[in-house]
Design an enzyme around this catalytic site. Structure first.
Site, PDB file in Angstrom:
ATOM      1  N   SER A 112       1.025  -0.919   0.186  1.00 45.39           N
ATOM      2  CA  SER A 112       0.013   0.082   0.014  1.00 45.39           C
ATOM      3  C   SER A 112       0.904   1.414   0.097  1.00 45.39           C
ATOM      4  CB  SER A 112      -1.000  -0.081   1.275  1.00 45.39           C
ATOM      5  OG  SER A 112      -0.143  -0.106   2.396  1.00 45.39           O
ATOM      6  N   GLU A 145      -5.271  -0.196  -7.238  1.00 50.05           N
ATOM      7  CA  GLU A 145      -4.331   0.768  -7.743  1.00 50.05           C
ATOM      8  C   GLU A 145      -3.155  -0.140  -8.516  1.00 50.05           C
ATOM      9  OE1 GLU A 145      -3.570   4.306  -4.648  1.00 50.05           O
ATOM     10  OE2 GLU A 145      -3.073   2.339  -3.917  1.00 50.05           O
ATOM     11  N   ASN A 183      -3.583   6.103  -0.325  1.00 48.69           N
ATOM     12  CA  ASN A 183      -3.171   6.581   1.064  1.00 48.69           C
ATOM     13  C   ASN A 183      -2.602   7.961   1.085  1.00 48.69           C
ATOM     14  OD1 ASN A 183      -3.538   4.221   2.344  1.00 48.69           O
ATOM     15  ND2 ASN A 183      -1.802   3.085   1.770  1.00 48.69           N
TER      16      ASN A 183
END
Length: 208
Positions: A112, A145, A183
């Site tokens: 992430s 993503e 994020n």
């Protein structure tokens, strides 16, 4: 783990044959059992429960535990890593995958936030390394993503995007920047929520 099991479930439900590999004894089998519970629960709520249960059984039949650990992934077309967010751990694993997997296999990380370029530095052919960040819980969340490292090839990006779309997910392409897209947007919002609570704007429950 939770992410790896969710990714495996979604891939199998989309018609892909899936091998699950985990360093922890029994973890892969537990992931398949958890996927069975989720799929059967969803099938029970479907309009055509019988057809949904049959589809669930077929998906489960496409999920198997890799034999021999990482060496069992030798024939994989794409490997999706979902270990803990530890760069050293990921780099070590990708180095092992580079030595074991086919030279044309895509090596994807579900990270992430860790740099895909740095992870790819552990691989002999960094052009086949890419980020493939699923959201949690994977069976529910639609966004993925896809992150290109400095050396990621167009072919790797296109093949990865096709795999993601085949799972019924929505692809967003990010460059290899800290936090990628999700994020990078999320963290300032969380920080602002804490600031609002600290300043007494509202209660934690209402801010949440």
């Amino acid at each position: 783990g939770q992410m790896g099991g969710g990714i495996a479930q979604v891939a199998a439900a989309a018609g892909h044959d899936v091998l699950l590999c985990d360093a922890r004894p029994g973890a892969a089998a537990a992931a398949i059992e958890a996927a069975e519970r989720r799929l059967m629960r969803a099938a029970g709520k479907a309009e055509d429960a019988q057809a949904a249960e049959q589809a669930a059984r077929e998906a489960l039949g496409r999920m198997t535990e890799a034999q021999g650990g990482i060496s069992g992934l030798v024939s994989a077309d794409i490997v999706i890593e979902a270990v803990a967010e530890d760069e050293a751990l990921k780099r070590d694993l990708f180095g092992q995958l580079s030595a074991v997997c086919r030279p044309d296999a895509i090596l994807a990380s579900n990270t992430s936030s860790i740099s895909i370029t740095r992870i790819a530095a552990a691989v002999s052919a960094p052009e086949r390394v890419i980020g493939m960040h699923f959201m949690n819980p994977v069976p529910v969340m639609q966004l993925v993503e896809v992150i290109r490292g400095a050396a990621t090839s167009d072919q790797t990006f296109e093949r990865t995007s096709e795999v993601v779309q085949s799972m019924g997910k929505v692809v967003v392409c990010s460059k290899d920047f800290p936090g990628f897209i999700v994020n990078r947007v999320l963290m300032p919002m969380i920080n602002e929520a804490f600031c609002a609570m600290h300043e007494g704007v509202a209660s934690a429950a209402h801010i949440d």
